[in-house]
Write a protein that holds these residues in place. Sequence first.
Motif, PDB file in Angstrom:
ATOM      1  N   GLY A 189      48.605  36.232  32.748  1.00 52.04           N
ATOM      2  CA  GLY A 189      47.165  35.451  32.644  1.00 52.04           C
ATOM      3  C   GLY A 189      46.911  35.057  31.097  1.00 52.04           C
ATOM      4  O   GLY A 189      48.104  35.085  30.305  1.00 52.04           O
ATOM      5  N   THR A 190      45.719  35.278  31.011  1.00 45.47           N
ATOM      6  CA  THR A 190      45.120  34.428  29.464  1.00 45.47           C
ATOM      7  C   THR A 190      45.271  35.800  28.584  1.00 45.47           C
ATOM      8  O   THR A 190      44.936  36.903  29.120  1.00 45.47           O
ATOM      9  CB  THR A 190      43.929  33.881  29.650  1.00 45.47           C
ATOM     10  OG1 THR A 190      42.881  34.701  30.078  1.00 45.47           O
ATOM     11  CG2 THR A 190      44.154  32.749  30.737  1.00 45.47           C
ATOM     12  N   TYR A 191      44.657  35.280  27.276  1.00 46.08           N
ATOM     13  CA  TYR A 191      44.594  36.281  26.344  1.00 46.08           C
ATOM     14  C   TYR A 191      43.140  37.045  26.594  1.00 46.08           C
ATOM     15  O   TYR A 191      43.186  38.276  26.595  1.00 46.08           O
ATOM     16  CB  TYR A 191      44.337  35.803  25.087  1.00 46.08           C
ATOM     17  CG  TYR A 191      45.637  35.336  24.024  1.00 46.08           C
ATOM     18  CD1 TYR A 191      45.950  36.530  23.074  1.00 46.08           C
ATOM     19  CD2 TYR A 191      46.518  34.570  24.362  1.00 46.08           C
ATOM     20  CE1 TYR A 191      47.162  36.236  22.316  1.00 46.08           C
ATOM     21  CE2 TYR A 191      47.717  34.488  23.725  1.00 46.08           C
ATOM     22  CZ  TYR A 191      47.889  35.306  22.687  1.00 46.08           C
ATOM     23  OH  TYR A 191      49.172  35.229  22.008  1.00 46.08           O
ATOM     24  N   GLN A 192      42.324  36.078  27.244  1.00 51.87           N
ATOM     25  CA  GLN A 192      41.021  36.781  27.651  1.00 51.87           C
ATOM     26  C   GLN A 192      41.132  37.790  28.590  1.00 51.87           C
ATOM     27  O   GLN A 192      40.500  39.053  28.511  1.00 51.87           O
ATOM     28  CB  GLN A 192      39.996  35.674  28.233  1.00 51.87           C
ATOM     29  CG  GLN A 192      38.964  36.091  29.001  1.00 51.87           C
ATOM     30  CD  GLN A 192      37.646  36.185  27.919  1.00 51.87           C
ATOM     31  OE1 GLN A 192      37.457  35.363  26.975  1.00 51.87           O
ATOM     32  NE2 GLN A 192      36.798  37.223  28.124  1.00 51.87           N
ATOM     33  N   ARG A 193      42.116  37.519  29.659  1.00 55.86           N
ATOM     34  CA  ARG A 193      42.185  38.474  30.697  1.00 55.86           C
ATOM     35  C   ARG A 193      42.869  39.871  30.342  1.00 55.86           C
ATOM     36  O   ARG A 193      42.255  40.980  30.736  1.00 55.86           O
ATOM     37  CB  ARG A 193      42.997  37.963  31.890  1.00 55.86           C
ATOM     38  CG  ARG A 193      43.493  38.744  33.112  1.00 55.86           C
ATOM     39  CD  ARG A 193      44.228  38.009  34.066  1.00 55.86           C
ATOM     40  NE  ARG A 193      44.045  38.887  35.204  1.00 55.86           N
ATOM     41  CZ  ARG A 193      45.447  39.595  35.632  1.00 55.86           C
ATOM     42  NH1 ARG A 193      46.569  39.487  34.735  1.00 55.86           N
ATOM     43  NH2 ARG A 193      45.297  40.226  36.717  1.00 55.86           N
ATOM     44  N   ASN A 194      43.849  39.820  29.491  1.00 56.90           N
ATOM     45  CA  ASN A 194      44.377  41.007  28.917  1.00 56.90           C
ATOM     46  C   ASN A 194      43.593  41.689  27.522  1.00 56.90           C
ATOM     47  O   ASN A 194      43.691  42.850  27.857  1.00 56.90           O
ATOM     48  CB  ASN A 194      45.660  40.426  27.915  1.00 56.90           C
ATOM     49  CG  ASN A 194      46.740  40.210  29.106  1.00 56.90           C
ATOM     50  OD1 ASN A 194      47.652  41.038  29.313  1.00 56.90           O
ATOM     51  ND2 ASN A 194      46.853  38.869  29.506  1.00 56.90           N
ATOM     52  N   ILE A 195      42.558  41.131  27.033  1.00 57.72           N
ATOM     53  CA  ILE A 195      41.734  41.955  26.387  1.00 57.72           C
ATOM     54  C   ILE A 195      40.607  42.364  27.161  1.00 57.72           C
ATOM     55  O   ILE A 195      40.403  43.474  26.881  1.00 57.72           O
ATOM     56  CB  ILE A 195      40.979  40.951  25.012  1.00 57.72           C
ATOM     57  CG1 ILE A 195      42.253  40.254  24.371  1.00 57.72           C
ATOM     58  CG2 ILE A 195      39.891  41.603  24.499  1.00 57.72           C
ATOM     59  CD1 ILE A 195      41.921  39.070  23.363  1.00 57.72           C
ATOM     60  N   VAL A 231      51.746  35.401  26.533  1.00 52.16           N
ATOM     61  CA  VAL A 231      53.108  35.893  26.425  1.00 52.16           C
ATOM     62  C   VAL A 231      53.780  34.987  27.554  1.00 52.16           C
ATOM     63  O   VAL A 231      54.717  34.278  27.634  1.00 52.16           O
ATOM     64  CB  VAL A 231      53.444  37.245  26.585  1.00 52.16           C
ATOM     65  CG1 VAL A 231      54.981  37.611  26.641  1.00 52.16           C
ATOM     66  CG2 VAL A 231      52.647  37.907  25.413  1.00 52.16           C
ATOM     67  N   ASP A 232      53.542  35.342  29.002  1.00 48.29           N
ATOM     68  CA  ASP A 232      53.899  34.556  30.106  1.00 48.29           C
ATOM     69  C   ASP A 232      52.892  34.451  31.212  1.00 48.29           C
ATOM     70  O   ASP A 232      51.839  35.448  31.161  1.00 48.29           O
ATOM     71  CB  ASP A 232      54.949  35.643  30.725  1.00 48.29           C
ATOM     72  CG  ASP A 232      55.815  35.370  31.984  1.00 48.29           C
ATOM     73  OD1 ASP A 232      55.069  34.782  32.742  1.00 48.29           O
ATOM     74  OD2 ASP A 232      56.954  35.355  31.654  1.00 48.29           O
ATOM     75  N   GLU A 233      53.071  33.588  31.872  1.00 49.10           N
ATOM     76  CA  GLU A 233      51.952  33.204  32.859  1.00 49.10           C
ATOM     77  C   GLU A 233      51.686  34.327  33.917  1.00 49.10           C
ATOM     78  O   GLU A 233      50.521  34.546  34.168  1.00 49.10           O
ATOM     79  CB  GLU A 233      52.285  32.059  33.827  1.00 49.10           C
ATOM     80  CG  GLU A 233      52.028  30.426  32.849  1.00 49.10           C
ATOM     81  CD  GLU A 233      52.267  29.521  33.854  1.00 49.10           C
ATOM     82  OE1 GLU A 233      51.820  29.551  35.013  1.00 49.10           O
ATOM     83  OE2 GLU A 233      52.514  28.132  33.224  1.00 49.10           O
TER      84      GLU A 233
END
Length: 156
Positions: free
Chosen positions: A126-132, A121-123
Amino acid sequence: MSSAIQLSKRFREVMLDGLWIANTNFKDQLSDVTWEQAITKIGSLNTIAMLAFHIDYYIAGVLQVFEGGVLEIKDKFSFDLPPVESQEQWEKILNKLWADSERFAELLEQMSDNKLSEVFVDEKYGTYQRNIDGMIEHCYYHLGQITLIKKMITHP
């Protein structure tokens, strides 16, 4: 096995069917909780119903992004559980949690490893990986709370 499939398995473990880390999961812990137990307040702790709602709030919010939508969730609304006044209402909360969890896991399985390293979504997020990874850790954190609150209610 791709990273996305591994993450999906980890997510399913905490939410739906795993025993590896905590020897339990959300579905196992909540399957025999009545609506009266779910809304039982212990001191200043959140209720089981509030924690189940809270976790689904975040799963549903991130799921919306997975499905191509925008990120609309706000922390300040994550505990805004409407009153639960019947077993039917409690089961509706649980059924939504299970359906959202399954859909989250399914869409995660389909992600490419490249997608996992993209900005979520927004820097600032972070990344998808970090959010998951954060989602899985957040789920385990609240699973521990639910497990303890359930023991306090059923074995006072």
